[in-house]
Scaffold this motif. Structure first.
Motif, PDB file in Angstrom:
ATOM      1  N   PRO A  57       0.691  -1.151   0.157  1.00 50.67           N
ATOM      2  CA  PRO A  57      -0.014  -0.156  -0.271  1.00 50.67           C
ATOM      3  C   PRO A  57       0.907   1.312  -0.086  1.00 50.67           C
ATOM      4  O   PRO A  57       0.308   2.254  -0.534  1.00 50.67           O
ATOM      5  CB  PRO A  57      -0.743  -0.121   1.241  1.00 50.67           C
ATOM      6  N   ARG A  58       2.191   1.264   0.630  1.00 46.07           N
ATOM      7  CA  ARG A  58       2.969   2.473   0.586  1.00 46.07           C
ATOM      8  C   ARG A  58       3.189   2.948  -0.785  1.00 46.07           C
ATOM      9  O   ARG A  58       3.370   4.109  -0.944  1.00 46.07           O
ATOM     10  CB  ARG A  58       4.129   2.186   1.331  1.00 46.07           C
ATOM     11  N   VAL A  59       3.298   1.774  -1.695  1.00 46.88           N
ATOM     12  CA  VAL A  59       3.624   2.384  -3.233  1.00 46.88           C
ATOM     13  C   VAL A  59       2.547   3.064  -3.605  1.00 46.88           C
ATOM     14  O   VAL A  59       3.088   4.418  -4.249  1.00 46.88           O
ATOM     15  CB  VAL A  59       3.888   1.002  -4.060  1.00 46.88           C
ATOM     16  N   LEU A  60       1.286   2.853  -3.325  1.00 47.28           N
ATOM     17  CA  LEU A  60       0.313   3.740  -4.101  1.00 47.28           C
ATOM     18  C   LEU A  60       0.418   5.085  -3.431  1.00 47.28           C
ATOM     19  O   LEU A  60       0.219   6.078  -4.009  1.00 47.28           O
ATOM     20  CB  LEU A  60      -0.844   3.382  -3.713  1.00 47.28           C
ATOM     21  N   ASP A  61       0.636   4.905  -2.127  1.00 51.24           N
ATOM     22  CA  ASP A  61       0.486   6.529  -1.384  1.00 51.24           C
ATOM     23  C   ASP A  61       1.713   7.369  -1.928  1.00 51.24           C
ATOM     24  O   ASP A  61       1.736   8.379  -2.197  1.00 51.24           O
ATOM     25  CB  ASP A  61       1.011   6.203   0.206  1.00 51.24           C
ATOM     26  N   LYS A  62       3.082   6.571  -2.263  1.00 53.71           N
ATOM     27  CA  LYS A  62       4.112   7.477  -2.694  1.00 53.71           C
ATOM     28  C   LYS A  62       4.039   7.991  -4.358  1.00 53.71           C
ATOM     29  O   LYS A  62       4.411   8.878  -4.629  1.00 53.71           O
ATOM     30  CB  LYS A  62       5.478   6.548  -2.666  1.00 53.71           C
ATOM     31  N   VAL A  63       3.367   7.086  -5.062  1.00 56.25           N
ATOM     32  CA  VAL A  63       2.890   7.489  -6.673  1.00 56.25           C
ATOM     33  C   VAL A  63       2.133   8.711  -6.439  1.00 56.25           C
ATOM     34  O   VAL A  63       2.437   9.630  -7.243  1.00 56.25           O
ATOM     35  CB  VAL A  63       2.119   6.292  -7.203  1.00 56.25           C
ATOM     36  N   LYS A  64       1.112   8.741  -5.524  1.00 61.74           N
ATOM     37  CA  LYS A  64       0.296  10.042  -5.331  1.00 61.74           C
ATOM     38  C   LYS A  64       1.173  11.052  -4.663  1.00 61.74           C
ATOM     39  O   LYS A  64       1.061  12.318  -5.441  1.00 61.74           O
ATOM     40  CB  LYS A  64      -0.965   9.447  -4.361  1.00 61.74           C
ATOM     41  N   GLU A  65       1.991  10.977  -3.998  1.00 64.78           N
ATOM     42  CA  GLU A  65       2.630  12.030  -3.372  1.00 64.78           C
ATOM     43  C   GLU A  65       3.578  12.694  -4.252  1.00 64.78           C
ATOM     44  O   GLU A  65       3.690  13.991  -4.358  1.00 64.78           O
ATOM     45  CB  GLU A  65       3.669  11.365  -2.393  1.00 64.78           C
ATOM     46  N   VAL A  66       4.306  11.867  -5.214  1.00 62.85           N
ATOM     47  CA  VAL A  66       5.282  12.504  -6.268  1.00 62.85           C
ATOM     48  C   VAL A  66       4.570  12.745  -7.501  1.00 62.85           C
ATOM     49  O   VAL A  66       5.214  13.136  -8.464  1.00 62.85           O
ATOM     50  CB  VAL A  66       6.496  11.636  -6.030  1.00 62.85           C
ATOM     51  N   ASP A  67       3.571  12.347  -7.674  1.00 60.32           N
ATOM     52  CA  ASP A  67       2.812  12.483  -9.078  1.00 60.32           C
ATOM     53  C   ASP A  67       3.495  11.789 -10.116  1.00 60.32           C
ATOM     54  O   ASP A  67       3.497  12.383 -11.214  1.00 60.32           O
ATOM     55  CB  ASP A  67       2.270  13.748  -9.284  1.00 60.32           C
ATOM     56  N   ALA A  68       3.776  10.580 -10.095  1.00 58.77           N
ATOM     57  CA  ALA A  68       4.599   9.967 -11.006  1.00 58.77           C
ATOM     58  C   ALA A  68       3.677   9.318 -11.926  1.00 58.77           C
ATOM     59  O   ALA A  68       2.723   8.553 -11.660  1.00 58.77           O
ATOM     60  CB  ALA A  68       5.393   8.488 -10.365  1.00 58.77           C
ATOM     61  N   ASP A  69       3.911   9.568 -13.260  1.00 56.69           N
ATOM     62  CA  ASP A  69       3.389   8.982 -14.499  1.00 56.69           C
ATOM     63  C   ASP A  69       4.048   7.643 -14.818  1.00 56.69           C
ATOM     64  O   ASP A  69       3.562   6.916 -15.937  1.00 56.69           O
ATOM     65  CB  ASP A  69       3.147   9.775 -15.458  1.00 56.69           C
TER      66      ASP A  69
END
Length: 386
Positions: A217-229
């Protein structure tokens, strides 16, 4: 007993012992084993067992081909198999056991994390290593001239991956690894490549995960945090499948790129068609996309009922290269065989997986990688990346 009789008995005993020793000399000379043994440490248990099983199948085809052609130096070739479970401690134990079996060359190496600690073990025993799948630059760090890689290096793989990412038109990259040898070195090289290029693709962030977790679940949080495409996961396929599932189920619609450790057909069994959308993988050439491997791939399918899969051409080549080097050396002496491997030229043997030669550091010059996309439960070739 009279002295003269004792002397006569002693003389007869000496003559008899001399005769026994003389008769035993041919027996001592015949101690050369009737087989030549190659050692293969691969993961046959644990999450990475599918990789080891496919490598073992490729080894077995090669062993049969070599023996059907007459063997090596007039002797049959035998494979000594050890299960390292992709575990460093287990790999060291199994490597020492193999040395006790009098192997001439090690042709195993499915996981860098397990292969790295065996370097010193085999080096101390003087046994050359042809490594078909592991390719962390940690394998080159000791500078041993007895280690030969058939799978490029993590530095080259990462640079090719970044080239592919740029062509996909993405802009914000999140790099994820699991802290072990191969994933960590790929991740570090990818970050360095992005920063060196200074192009439109920017590093949005980095993070590490733990192997073996049931979800991320932390990966999804990190993706949203850094706005990675774009997410580049450099770890192995068991974790890759769980991560992709969590990202897609969490609503992430960006591109996901996997290293060769994650690009594996086992993903087809754990992901839905919807979850697979936008998932790419950078890996070494696969037999089903390699024209010169067409006949070999058909033989593999006929033997095992499925496609060869990643690293199988390299596994097949590792055995054939070892056999060819022993034949050219004319002996099983470790140093002579090591020199023969190092001096291999394209005219000596044709490999399925790449050029039949090695640079001074034990790697093949200019290895080819390919970009794949997962579609409808299958790999689709996008392009070569070389």
């Amino acid at each position: 007993m009279p002295r003269r009789l004792r002397s006569l008995v002693a003389l007869l005993a000496t003559l008899l012992l001399g005769g026994v020793a003389a008769c035993s000399q041919p027996e001592e000379a015949d101690k050369t084993p009737d087989v030549i043994r190659l050692g293969a440490l691969v993961p046959l248990t644990g999450d990475n067992a599918p990789t080891g099983q496919r490598l073992l199948e490729a080894f077995q085809i090669a062993i049969k081909d070599v023996n059907d052609a007459g063997g090596v130096l007039g002797r049959k070739v035998e494979l000594v198999v050890g299960d390292d479970a992709c575990d460093p401690g287990t790999a060291v134990v199994k490597a020492n056991e193999m040395i006790g079996r009098d192997i001439t060359v090690s042709v195993g190496g499915g996981c860098s994390v397990a292969a790295v600690p065996t370097l010193k073990v085999f080096r101390t025993a003087g046994i050359p290593m042809i490594i078909p799948a592991a390719n962390s630059i940690d394998l080159l760090a000791p500078g041993y001239d007895s280690v030969f890689l058939l799978a490029g290096t993590t530095t080259i793989e990462a640079e090719r991956a970044v080239d592919a990412m740029e062509k996909l038109g993405r802009r914000r990259l999140l790099v994820i690894d699991d802290g072990t040898s191969f994933p960590q070195t790929v991740a570090a090289a990818a970050v360095a490549s992005v920063q060196k290029k200074g192009g439109p693709l920017k590093l949005a962030g980095q993070m590490k995960i733990s192997q073996g977790a049931t979800s991320y679940p932390r990966v999804l949080d990190k993706v949203k945090e850094v706005d990675a495409d774009l997410v580049f996961f450099t770890g192995y396929y068991p974790e890759a499948g769980r991560m992709i599932r969590d990202l897609r189920d969490g609503g992430y619609q960006g591109t996901i790129m996997l290293s060769d450790a994650g690009t594996d057909p086992t993903l087809f069994d754990v992901l839905t068609d919807k979850q697979e959308e936008g998932v790419y993988g950078i890996t070494l050439p696969l037999a089903q996309f390699e024209p010169k491997a067409k006949e070999w791939a058909a033989k593999y399918r006929a033997s095992y009922g499925h496609e060869p899969g990643p690293f199988t051409m390299q596994g097949y080549d590792a055995v054939r290269l070892a056999a060819n080097a022993i034949q050219r050396a004319g002996t099983t002496d470790h140093e002579a065989v090591r020199r023969a491997i190092a001096d291999t030229k394209p005219g000596d043997i044709e490999l399925l997986s790449g050029p039949a030669q090695f640079s001074a550091n034990g790697t093949q010059p200019n290895p080819t990688f390919i970009l794949l996309q997962i579609k409808n439960g299958a790999f689709v070739l996008v392009r070569e990346v070389s």
